[in-house]
Design an enzyme around this catalytic site. Structure first.
Site, PDB file in Angstrom:
ATOM      1  N   ARG B  12     -20.856  78.654 -45.199  1.00  0.00           N
ATOM      2  CA  ARG B  12     -21.452  77.321 -45.243  1.00  0.00           C
ATOM      3  C   ARG B  12     -20.941  76.418 -44.130  1.00  0.00           C
ATOM      4  O   ARG B  12     -21.681  75.622 -43.572  1.00  0.00           O
ATOM      5  CB  ARG B  12     -21.201  76.657 -46.602  1.00  0.00           C
ATOM      6  CG  ARG B  12     -21.786  77.377 -47.777  1.00  0.00           C
ATOM      7  CD  ARG B  12     -23.293  77.601 -47.638  1.00  0.00           C
ATOM      8  NE  ARG B  12     -23.879  78.038 -48.878  1.00  0.00           N
ATOM      9  CZ  ARG B  12     -23.964  79.313 -49.275  1.00  0.00           C
ATOM     10  NH1 ARG B  12     -23.510  80.281 -48.490  1.00  0.00           N
ATOM     11  NH2 ARG B  12     -24.495  79.620 -50.437  1.00  0.00           N
ATOM     12  N   GLY B  39      -1.408  62.144 -54.010  1.00  0.00           N
ATOM     13  CA  GLY B  39      -2.858  62.061 -54.135  1.00  0.00           C
ATOM     14  C   GLY B  39      -3.576  62.448 -52.864  1.00  0.00           C
ATOM     15  O   GLY B  39      -4.629  63.095 -52.909  1.00  0.00           O
ATOM     16  N   ARG B  75      -4.596  61.321 -60.373  1.00  0.00           N
ATOM     17  CA  ARG B  75      -5.101  61.263 -58.993  1.00  0.00           C
ATOM     18  C   ARG B  75      -4.743  62.477 -58.151  1.00  0.00           C
ATOM     19  O   ARG B  75      -5.340  62.698 -57.110  1.00  0.00           O
ATOM     20  CB  ARG B  75      -4.596  59.997 -58.296  1.00  0.00           C
ATOM     21  CG  ARG B  75      -3.096  59.968 -58.029  1.00  0.00           C
ATOM     22  CD  ARG B  75      -2.658  58.616 -57.478  1.00  0.00           C
ATOM     23  NE  ARG B  75      -1.257  58.595 -57.077  1.00  0.00           N
ATOM     24  CZ  ARG B  75      -0.228  58.524 -57.901  1.00  0.00           C
ATOM     25  NH1 ARG B  75      -0.438  58.483 -59.210  1.00  0.00           N
ATOM     26  NH2 ARG B  75       1.004  58.503 -57.449  1.00  0.00           N
ATOM     27  N   LYS B  88       6.542  69.843 -55.970  1.00  0.00           N
ATOM     28  CA  LYS B  88       5.125  69.807 -55.567  1.00  0.00           C
ATOM     29  C   LYS B  88       4.815  70.900 -54.548  1.00  0.00           C
ATOM     30  O   LYS B  88       3.711  71.463 -54.543  1.00  0.00           O
ATOM     31  CB  LYS B  88       4.780  68.429 -55.001  1.00  0.00           C
ATOM     32  CG  LYS B  88       4.722  67.358 -56.081  1.00  0.00           C
ATOM     33  CD  LYS B  88       4.336  66.003 -55.522  1.00  0.00           C
ATOM     34  CE  LYS B  88       4.217  64.995 -56.663  1.00  0.00           C
ATOM     35  NZ  LYS B  88       3.912  63.636 -56.189  1.00  0.00           N
ATOM     36  N   THR B 136       8.585  55.674 -43.872  1.00  0.00           N
ATOM     37  CA  THR B 136       8.391  57.094 -43.555  1.00  0.00           C
ATOM     38  C   THR B 136       7.250  57.267 -42.556  1.00  0.00           C
ATOM     39  O   THR B 136       7.344  58.054 -41.621  1.00  0.00           O
ATOM     40  CB  THR B 136       8.090  57.908 -44.835  1.00  0.00           C
ATOM     41  OG1 THR B 136       9.097  57.631 -45.797  1.00  0.00           O
ATOM     42  CG2 THR B 136       8.051  59.395 -44.552  1.00  0.00           C
ATOM     43  N   CYS B 180       2.660  49.916 -33.353  1.00  0.00           N
ATOM     44  CA  CYS B 180       1.904  48.769 -32.832  1.00  0.00           C
ATOM     45  C   CYS B 180       1.223  48.022 -33.975  1.00  0.00           C
ATOM     46  O   CYS B 180       1.109  46.803 -33.955  1.00  0.00           O
ATOM     47  CB  CYS B 180       0.817  49.224 -31.860  1.00  0.00           C
ATOM     48  SG  CYS B 180       1.413  50.000 -30.363  1.00  0.00           S
ATOM     49  N   CYS B 191       4.631  50.113 -53.269  1.00  0.00           N
ATOM     50  CA  CYS B 191       3.202  50.349 -53.459  1.00  0.00           C
ATOM     51  C   CYS B 191       2.870  50.757 -54.889  1.00  0.00           C
ATOM     52  O   CYS B 191       1.754  50.565 -55.361  1.00  0.00           O
ATOM     53  CB  CYS B 191       2.726  51.434 -52.513  1.00  0.00           C
ATOM     54  SG  CYS B 191       3.014  51.005 -50.808  1.00  0.00           S
ATOM     55  N   CYS B 253       5.442  53.617 -28.261  1.00  0.00           N
ATOM     56  CA  CYS B 253       4.396  54.267 -27.453  1.00  0.00           C
ATOM     57  C   CYS B 253       4.274  53.739 -26.033  1.00  0.00           C
ATOM     58  O   CYS B 253       3.552  54.326 -25.223  1.00  0.00           O
ATOM     59  CB  CYS B 253       3.052  54.217 -28.176  1.00  0.00           C
ATOM     60  SG  CYS B 253       2.289  52.589 -28.200  1.00  0.00           S
TER      61      CYS B 253
HETATM   62 ZN   LIG Z   1       2.929  51.677 -30.216  1.00  0.00          ZN
END
Ligand SMILES: [Zn+2]
Lengths: 83, 254
Positions: B12, B39, B75, B88, B136, B180, B191, B253
């Site tokens: 598929r 999740g 979830r 896990k 993290t 950034c 959270c 970066c």
């Molecule tokens: Zn950056």
């Protein structure tokens, strides 16, 4: 038209009405206004808040020198990190 | 050349020009790393394994130090009650082997951090960040930028999901990195207090798995968007996309 606020604006003749699209809604503000002033004026929670100015994310340190113009599009969202 | 069993198993997706036979070979030979098996990660890994990522010369690495808890089951679709209290990584390894035993699965039963990340991401074709904390995520971003490894980030909370594909130096696109995006933002780290609806994190995971598969199949010929931050609203079913520019003087970066 709101005559009270119109006459108020004519006193501050250096200030101009501009229309901004904030999170998809048309809103009227008095120019000059920066992104930071918009956040303060609307008493938006700054914790976790990210802002896109005309579809491009603006870092918090640049909010105060981003001057808004008529027709600008502002999108304000809360950053999430859960998984 | 794909053998008869492969053609049957992947028929598929082979029909899609975004995958086809060349893409399938690339999926077999890809080294994908999924960090965080909640999740997001448990579902992303399920789709990658089904699609044959790492079923040839490649591999699929699963990273998490957490164990399955009953509060995960609403979830985290790949787990069930038989795995409560198990790592896990082990639980998922067991389930994924039942789906596609040809995939070379590697498990690392540890939480990703500054010290182990350089080793975890080394030699990866791409890294898929399915973790749940800003700190993290920032470390993963840092390791991927340093090693120039494409990074797929997705997050969900409440009824909102967000996602960005970062080229991490391995592309001509001029976009920023995760640092950034978040370095200037005070984000509430806890959270778990905001709640999450099972399918919302599933939507995020499905988007992330799709993006990663399209990249792994066609690498830099893929038409996926880099450096566009997607904000999904699960209540009204809309998404908005915003460009993530590099922050001048970003310590990661730039
Ligand atoms: Zn950056």
């Amino acid at each position: 038209m709101n005559h009270t606020s119109d006459s108020h604006i004519s006193i501050e003749n250096s200030r101009q009405r501009i229309e901004l699209v904030v999170n998809g809604e048309n809103k009227t503000y008095l120019s000059p206004i920066t992104l930071l002033e918009l956040v303060m004026r609307d008493a938006l929670r700054q914790e976790g808040t990210a802002i896109a100015y005309n579809q491009s994310i603006v870092s918090r340190c640049q909010w105060s020198n981003t001057h808004l113009k008529d027709g600008d599009q502002i999108d304000i969202f809360t950053l999430v990190a859960g998984g | 050349m794909l053998n008869k069993d492969d053609i049957r198993r992947y028929s598929r997706q082979l029909l899609l020009e975004e995958i086809d036979e060349d893409g399938q070979q690339n999926l077999f030979n890809a080294h994908a790393v999924v960090i965080g098996l909640g999740g997001l990660g448990s579902l992303v890994a399920r789709f990658l394994v089904g699609a044959g990522v790492g079923a040839g010369a490649g591999s699929l690495t699963l990273v998490d130090g957490d164990v399955v808890d009953v509060s995960n089951l609403h979830r985290q679709a790949s787990f069930n009650e038989t795995y409560l209290g198990d790592l896990k990584t082990r639980a998922l390894h067991c389930e994924l082997n039942k789906v596609n035993p040809a995939v070379n699965l590697a498990i690392k039963s540890q939480f990703a951090d500054e010290t182990n990340l350089p080793d975890i991401v080394s030699a990866a074709t791409c890294v898929i960040d399915c973790t749940d904390s800003i700190s993290t995520r920032m470390e993963i971003n840092r390791a991927c930028v340093k090693a120039q490894i494409p990074l797929f980030i997705t997050a969900a909370s409440g009824l909102s999901w967000q996602s960005v594909n970062l080229p991490c130096g391995d592309s001509e696109t001029s976009c920023g990195c995760y640092h950034c995006l978040v370095s200037q933002i005070k984000v509430d780290e806890n959270c778990s207090s905001h709640g999450i609806l099972g399918p919302v994190v599933g939507m995020a995971a499905c988007h992330q798995a799709t993006q990663a598969l399209l990249f792994l199949a066609k690498r830099h010929l893929t038409k996926i968007q880099w450096g566009e931050y997607i904000v999904g609203n699960a209540i009204n079913g809309t998404t908005n996309s915003f460009h993530l520019p590099p922050l001048p003087n970003c310590e990661v970066c730039q």
